[in-house]
Design an enzyme around this catalytic site. Structure first.
Site, mmCIF file in Angstrom:
data_model
loop_
_atom_site.group_PDB
_atom_site.id
_atom_site.type_symbol
_atom_site.label_atom_id
_atom_site.label_comp_id
_atom_site.label_asym_id
_atom_site.label_seq_id
_atom_site.Cartn_x
_atom_site.Cartn_y
_atom_site.Cartn_z
ATOM 1 N N HIS A 16 22.195 33.248 27.782
ATOM 2 C CA HIS A 16 21.295 34.171 27.769
ATOM 3 C C HIS A 16 20.793 34.087 29.471
ATOM 4 O O HIS A 16 19.777 33.778 29.771
ATOM 5 C CB HIS A 16 19.808 34.004 27.157
ATOM 6 N N PHE A 17 21.561 34.314 30.424
ATOM 7 C CA PHE A 17 22.968 34.693 30.326
ATOM 8 C C PHE A 17 23.859 34.073 31.478
ATOM 9 O O PHE A 17 23.089 33.464 32.246
ATOM 10 C CB PHE A 17 23.137 36.282 30.878
#
EC number: 4.2.1.59
Length: 154
Positions: free
Chosen positions: A59-60
């Site tokens: 993420h991410f």
């Protein structure tokens, strides 16, 4: 002096004390300390956001952002910690999250940020508490929500 179970104006609660109060552990302990506390009425918690946290793997990967749900959990843990401390209770008791209302995410929280989590008691009824929570990074509001939680003896 009689112990009323109420803590007033403590300067700070360090990680060792938090570990004695909250049942959460890595990777789900999302506050590092409480720098100001006034009973169960208000507090300021600190979360030091580091790139080593497992959620940043996905993420991410190219642009790590702390998931909003974890910001809310950090708010809930701060509110839960001051509730348990004010009642003179510890990790043998639990604080269950009941509701999250009016949650807003205004800016991303990224590795290297220090998030300050302000919690203020809005209402208390028996074992149920409602808090206004505001998360800030460098004085800028990044998130806010109202949360309700219940303190439960285990």
């Amino acid at each position: 002096m009689v112990n009323t179970g109420e803590i007033k104006n403590l300067e700070a609660i360090d990680i060792v004390k938090l570990l004695s109060v909250l049942p959460h552990r890595y990777p789900f302990l999302l506050i590092d300390r409480i720098i100001e506390i006034d009973g169960d009425r208000k507090a300021i918690g600190i979360k030091n956001v580091t790139v080593n946290e497992p959620h940043f793997v996905g993420h991410f990967p190219e642009n790590p952002v702390m998931p909003g749900v974890l910001i809310l959990e950090a708010m809930a843990q701060t509110a839960g910690a001051i509730s348990l401390l004010a009642l003179g209770r510890g990790k043998e008791d639990l604080v269950y999250l009941m509701t999250i209302d009016n949650a807003k995410f205004r800016k991303p929280v990224v590795p290297g940020d220090q998030m300050r989590i302000h919690v203020q008691l809005l209402k208390k009824r028996s074992e149920v508490r409602r808090f206004l929570c505001i998360a800030e990074v460098e004085g800028t509001r990044v998130s806010e929500a109202e949360i309700s939680a219940m303190v439960v003896k285990s």
